[in-house]
Design a protein around this motif. Structure first.
Motif, PDB file in Angstrom:
ATOM      1  N   LEU A 170       0.847  -1.190   0.000  1.00 10.88           N
ATOM      2  CA  LEU A 170       0.000   0.000   0.000  1.00 10.88           C
ATOM      3  C   LEU A 170       0.886   1.244   0.000  1.00 10.88           C
ATOM      4  N   THR A 171       0.406   2.300  -0.679  1.00  6.83           N
ATOM      5  CA  THR A 171       1.104   3.585  -0.575  1.00  6.83           C
ATOM      6  C   THR A 171       0.736   4.199   0.778  1.00  6.83           C
ATOM      7  N   GLU A 172       1.433   5.261   1.133  1.00  2.63           N
ATOM      8  CA  GLU A 172       1.139   5.923   2.402  1.00  2.63           C
ATOM      9  C   GLU A 172      -0.323   6.384   2.436  1.00  2.63           C
ATOM     10  N   GLU A 173      -0.778   6.987   1.324  1.00  3.42           N
ATOM     11  CA  GLU A 173      -2.159   7.485   1.260  1.00  3.42           C
ATOM     12  C   GLU A 173      -3.152   6.336   1.444  1.00  3.42           C
ATOM     13  N   GLN A 174      -2.876   5.240   0.746  1.00  2.00           N
ATOM     14  CA  GLN A 174      -3.782   4.089   0.840  1.00  2.00           C
ATOM     15  C   GLN A 174      -3.826   3.534   2.261  1.00  2.00           C
ATOM     16  N   ALA A 175      -2.639   3.431   2.879  1.00  2.00           N
ATOM     17  CA  ALA A 175      -2.568   2.889   4.238  1.00  2.00           C
ATOM     18  C   ALA A 175      -3.340   3.795   5.198  1.00  2.00           C
ATOM     19  N   LEU A 176      -3.208   5.084   4.993  1.00  2.00           N
ATOM     20  CA  LEU A 176      -3.904   6.032   5.865  1.00  2.00           C
ATOM     21  C   LEU A 176      -5.417   5.834   5.776  1.00  2.00           C
ATOM     22  N   VAL A 177      -5.924   5.751   4.539  1.00  2.11           N
ATOM     23  CA  VAL A 177      -7.366   5.549   4.361  1.00  2.11           C
ATOM     24  C   VAL A 177      -7.793   4.243   5.026  1.00  2.11           C
ATOM     25  N   GLU A 178      -7.039   3.178   4.741  1.00  3.35           N
ATOM     26  CA  GLU A 178      -7.409   1.869   5.282  1.00  3.35           C
ATOM     27  C   GLU A 178      -7.399   1.899   6.815  1.00  3.35           C
ATOM     28  N   SER A 179      -6.442   2.599   7.395  1.00  4.80           N
ATOM     29  CA  SER A 179      -6.342   2.626   8.860  1.00  4.80           C
ATOM     30  C   SER A 179      -7.567   3.298   9.481  1.00  4.80           C
ATOM     31  N   HIS A 180      -8.204   4.195   8.731  1.00  4.30           N
ATOM     32  CA  HIS A 180      -9.410   4.860   9.244  1.00  4.30           C
ATOM     33  C   HIS A 180     -10.591   3.898   9.339  1.00  4.30           C
ATOM     34  N   ARG A 181     -10.536   2.817   8.615  1.00  2.00           N
ATOM     35  CA  ARG A 181     -11.654   1.855   8.674  1.00  2.00           C
ATOM     36  C   ARG A 181     -11.720   1.161  10.023  1.00  2.00           C
ATOM     37  N   CYS A 182     -10.564   0.967  10.662  1.00  2.00           N
ATOM     38  CA  CYS A 182     -10.528   0.249  11.946  1.00  2.00           C
ATOM     39  C   CYS A 182     -11.262   1.065  13.002  1.00  2.00           C
ATOM     40  N   LEU A 183     -12.212   0.414  13.691  1.00  2.00           N
ATOM     41  CA  LEU A 183     -13.073   1.109  14.655  1.00  2.00           C
ATOM     42  C   LEU A 183     -12.430   1.201  16.037  1.00  2.00           C
ATOM     43  N   ASP A 184     -11.265   0.602  16.207  1.00  2.00           N
ATOM     44  CA  ASP A 184     -10.616   0.554  17.518  1.00  2.00           C
ATOM     45  C   ASP A 184     -11.619   0.021  18.557  1.00  2.00           C
ATOM     46  N   CYS A 185     -12.127  -1.155  18.306  1.00  2.00           N
ATOM     47  CA  CYS A 185     -13.185  -1.768  19.118  1.00  2.00           C
ATOM     48  C   CYS A 185     -12.782  -1.902  20.587  1.00  2.00           C
ATOM     49  N   PRO A 186     -13.739  -1.785  21.490  1.00  2.00           N
ATOM     50  CA  PRO A 186     -13.442  -2.011  22.909  1.00  2.00           C
ATOM     51  C   PRO A 186     -13.030  -3.468  23.174  1.00  2.00           C
ATOM     52  N   ASP A 187     -13.595  -4.364  22.382  1.00  2.00           N
ATOM     53  CA  ASP A 187     -13.211  -5.773  22.523  1.00  2.00           C
ATOM     54  C   ASP A 187     -12.595  -6.224  21.202  1.00  2.00           C
ATOM     55  N   PRO A 188     -11.282  -6.003  21.055  1.00  2.00           N
ATOM     56  CA  PRO A 188     -10.664  -6.266  19.737  1.00  2.00           C
ATOM     57  C   PRO A 188     -10.510  -7.771  19.469  1.00  2.00           C
ATOM     58  N   THR A 189     -11.555  -8.353  18.893  1.00  2.00           N
ATOM     59  CA  THR A 189     -11.563  -9.799  18.641  1.00  2.00           C
ATOM     60  C   THR A 189     -10.500 -10.229  17.630  1.00  2.00           C
ATOM     61  N   CYS A 190     -10.065  -9.267  16.800  1.00  2.00           N
ATOM     62  CA  CYS A 190      -9.030  -9.585  15.808  1.00  2.00           C
ATOM     63  C   CYS A 190      -7.804 -10.223  16.471  1.00  2.00           C
ATOM     64  N   ILE A 191      -7.450  -9.706  17.665  1.00  4.63           N
ATOM     65  CA  ILE A 191      -6.233 -10.191  18.344  1.00  4.63           C
ATOM     66  C   ILE A 191      -6.343 -11.684  18.674  1.00  4.63           C
ATOM     67  N   THR A 192      -7.554 -12.128  18.973  1.00  4.04           N
ATOM     68  CA  THR A 192      -7.716 -13.549  19.314  1.00  4.04           C
ATOM     69  C   THR A 192      -7.370 -14.433  18.117  1.00  4.04           C
ATOM     70  N   GLY A 193      -7.415 -13.860  16.925  1.00  8.47           N
ATOM     71  CA  GLY A 193      -7.097 -14.650  15.735  1.00  8.47           C
ATOM     72  C   GLY A 193      -5.624 -14.627  15.383  1.00  8.47           C
TER      73      GLY A 193
END
Lengths: 495, 275
Positions: A56-79
């Motif tokens: 990803l370019t810097e711009e693309q990575a920035l946009v993609e990073s905004h999608r993450c909701l920073d969930c209170p219960d980050p289930t992604c980590i369990t995976g």
């Protein structure tokens, strides 16, 4: 586990994270579409060894990073087998602190640039992402963001070295320098141990070097991560076969107090069908090792390789994909994947299958080889195939392939690569008669500590699992490092 | 990096190298081999260890010029370094007192045979050794063999030294006159094939040490596979020694020729660079 939850909560409540979360509405975030990873043109790339995924370019990575909701219960980590603090590193990217994101990755992952490229995120973190589970949308591109942060750091030249506890001068040995061994040595160095990695080959990296092709994982990327380990004080000894060059007992006498065995998968499996030892029939290990480790495709190097006009690769896993895509790059007019089940049952990553198809690989699914034939010189020139159909599910839950009677036919081939799996490397077990082994030839360990039946010997990766992924091997390495740490601390206390 | 300490030509195309490798010198046993890579662009080739000196930390290899890598090695001098040497690999020879052992070596196969002859002699066996070569100049290590053999029979194809004839003729001579309990044969694949056929006639248990193409040498790649008793075995970890009567030598010979064309072309290119 509670401690980890507490820790994650505390991290999440940091003011900078709060601020970022408030900076954009959740609805706006979820309305963003996942950014597609840019790729090299299929026709062009099928003739070169350059990376397929361009990052990803810097711009693309920035946009993609905004999608993450920073969930209170980050289930992604369990995976995640190595437990990366995923929201934290993604939010570091959103805050444009890319080097900071890399530091977060390295807290728990010795090889982020590698994992960002070869992890099957679609069945791990991304499968457990809020988007996948609750919103039924395409997940945050965690893997692509991991790669972005790691690459950014590497290209910046400002490569961080993880913090190391005070050196305790206790010597530990890591046997094998593949993903399991490298992950273990990273953590052991962080704990303050004097770590030596013993590698049988002339290069560090194990399967990352000999197995995975450069178009998926450039050697340069691995070397930078190995250099980081060197900076952490990890020593490497190549051309050293533990159990042969010196025994584990010899190493104990030299002062090594604990061992991690990550000797990997050994013996290639063959089908045991007639003609399988003809010239021009390779195991995937041999084919890929000649090209990746020995650079046989480069005329400046001495190692020879046979090329084929029509190449058949047998198998449906990632190694089969690597082999068949490599065959295309080696100039095959037809590169055919022969797999006995249907595409649905293929163990290969979806991305690999997609890339292979784009590159013009032919898929001969529901076919199985029965016999190989050769010319007068002994070189394979033809194979007999049988058509298969799917029957009842087997132990793996996948539908069992059953031969269709009278369906045999021959096709002309001049190179075959057998990629149907490997058996664990027998060198270490042979050298340690007291070691408890399973009937499959893998080392039996305690699942929590990775300790074997020999108390000072721990193990992980394919030598324990029989055949798995880079990231599962790394998870084992980390777990074993923690187990060794506990074992050694108790040993020191009792002195 | 492993330094070449000494180099001695046995004949134009056969050369002895003494190489610094302290760990290997300490742990190697008869039958073991090493894999070497000359430089960063080199290929990995297996070579059986002829002897070692633990005190000096050296191993001895006897190398015959057969292709680019061996030609390059033969052009290296004492003091130069070999980039990689790894070992000792393979299973060690199973040595015990069986009675009379008939050892047969052909060409450079005589070098790895030496420690085996020594081992069987020291274990209390009567050892009769047959050394075979095309011509007188190619007979190697005769003196060393005599030191550990009760008898040495030299055979040359052209009769320029010892007796005229193939290795099998020398073996037959021994088998005809006395009871042989075990035979060990090391040499070119074709020689081992016929030596094995000879002892098979008399039901003499026979071991052959195979030198196949290898890459990693630790059981990972499968390049070295051979059929033994109808089953695929790996020379690097199951061998290098096998029951000679079970080895499919024809298949092995064919597989040894896998890169005949590539090797010939590479050798041509190499000759041009050195001229």
């Amino acid at each position: 586990m509670e401690n980890i939850a507490e820790y994650l909560k505390e991290e999440r409540s940091q003011p900078w994270r709060d601020e970022l979360r408030k900076s954009m509405k959740a609805k706006e975030r979820t309305s963003l579409e996942r950014i597609h990873m840019p790729e090299q043109d299929p026709e062009e790339r099928s003739h070169n060894y350059l990376e397929v995924n361009l990052g990803l370019t810097e711009e693309q990575a920035l946009v993609e990073s905004h999608r993450c909701l920073d969930c209170p219960d980050p289930t992604c980590i369990t995976g995640c087998p190595v437990g990366i603090n995923i929201p934290k590193f993604i939010k570091k990217i959103e805050a444009k602190d890319y080097l900071g994101a890399a530091v977060v990755l390295k807290e728990t992952n010795a090889l982020p640039a590698v994992c960002g490229r070869v992890c099957p995120q679609e069945v791990q973190c991304e499968a457990n992402c809020f988007y996948t589970v609750k919103l039924k949308k395409t997940p945050v591109a965690i893997g692509n963001l991991e790669r972005f942060a790691a690459d950014y750091e590497r290209n910046s030249g400002k490569i961080s070295v993880p913090e190391i506890s005070e050196q305790n001068s206790i010597k530990v040995a890591v046997i094998g320098s593949g993903p399991a061994g490298l992950a273990a040595s990273g953590d052991l160095a962080k704990f303050g141990y004097d770590v030596t990695v013993f590698e049988a080959l002339h290069e560090i990296g194990g399967v990352l070097k000999y197995g995975i092709p450069e178009y998926r994982l450039p050697n340069e990327v691995i070397d930078v991560e190995i250099e980081s380990l060197r900076k952490m004080g990890v020593k490497f000894r190549t051309n050293f076969v533990v159990g042969k060059t010196a025994s584990v007992d010899d190493l104990r006498k030299e002062g090594f107090e604990a061992f991690f065995v990550g000797s990997g998968a050994g013996l290639p499996r063959f089908m045991g069908i007639p003609g399988e030892n003809h010239i021009g029939i390779y195991s995937s290990n041999e084919y890929l090792t000649r090209i990746n480790l020995m650079h046989a495709a480069d005329p400046d190097y001495d190692t020879p390789i046979l090329r084929g006009k029509t190449v058949a690769v047998i198998g449906g896993g990632n190694t089969a994909m690597d082999s068949v895509r490599t065959a295309k790059r080696m100039g095959a007019e037809r590169a055919i994947l022969v797999y006995r089940r249907s595409e649905k049952e293929m163990p290969a990553r979806i991305e690999e299958v997609k890339h292979a198809k784009e590159e013009g690989i032919e898929f001969l699914t529901l076919h199985n080889p029965l016999e190989y034939f050769a010319d007068e010189q002994g070189r394979v020139n033809r194979m007999k195939l049988q058509v298969m159909e799917l029957g009842e599910p087997d132990a793996s839950g996948r539908r069992r392939p059953v031969p269709v009677k009278g369906s045999e036919f021959d096709i002309d081939v001049d190179l075959v690569v057998v990629a149907i799996g490997v058996s664990p490397n027998p060198l270490i077990p042979h050298a340690l008669p007291g070691l408890e082994m399973s009937k499959w030839g893998t080392i039996v360990v305690n699942k929590d500590t990775m300790q074997s039946s020999i108390p000072d010997l721990f193990a992980g990766g394919d030598i324990v699992r029989g055949g798995a992924t880079v990231i599962l091997a790394m998870g084992d390495g980390r777990k074993a490092a923690a187990g060794m740490h506990k074992y050694l601390q108790e040993k020191v206390k009792s002195r | 990096m492993n330094k070449i300490v000494e180099k001695e030509f046995f004949s134009e195309n056969v050369c002895k190298f003494i190489i610094e490798a302290p760990d290997i010198a300490k742990s190697r046993k008869p039958g073991n081999f090493v894999i070497i890579r000359l430089d960063e662009k080199g290929e990995r080739i297996p070579l059986t260890i002829a002897s070692s000196d633990e005190g000096k930390g050296t191993i001895t290899l006897v190398v015959q010029r057969v292709g680019v890598t061996t030609a390059k090695l033969l052009s290296m001098e004492a003091g130069e370094n070999i980039h990689d040497v790894v070992g000792p690999l393979g299973k060690a020879t199973h040595i015990e007192n069986v009675g009379t052992v008939l050892c047969a070596g052909g060409g450079v196969g005589v070098a790895p045979l030496l420690p085996i002859v020594e081992g069987f002699k020291k274990a209390g066996n009567k050892v009769v050794t047959v050394l075979a070569a095309r011509t007188k100049d190619l007979v190697i290590l005769e003196e060393q063999m005599r030191a550990f053999s009760d008898e040495v029979i030299v055979m040359t194809d052209d009769g320029s030294y010892g007796k005229k004839g193939l290795v099998t003729a020398g073996m037959e001579e021994v088998i005809q006159r006395e009871k042989v309990n075990l035979s060990v044969v090391i040499g070119p694949a074709i020689m081992m094939k016929f030596a094995a056929l000879t002892t098979q006639k008399y039901n003499i248990p026979t071991i052959a040490s195979l030198n196949t193409i290898m890459v990693d040498g630790t059981g990972m790649c499968g390049a070295c596979r051979v059929s033994v008793g109808g089953k695929t075995r790996f020379v690097c970890i199951d061998g290098p020694e096998f029951d000679a009567h079970q080895v499919n030598f024809d298949e092995m010979l064919q597989r040894l020729g896998s890169y005949k064309k590539e090797e010939a072309e590479a050798y041509e290119r190499y000759l041009k660079t050195v001229q």
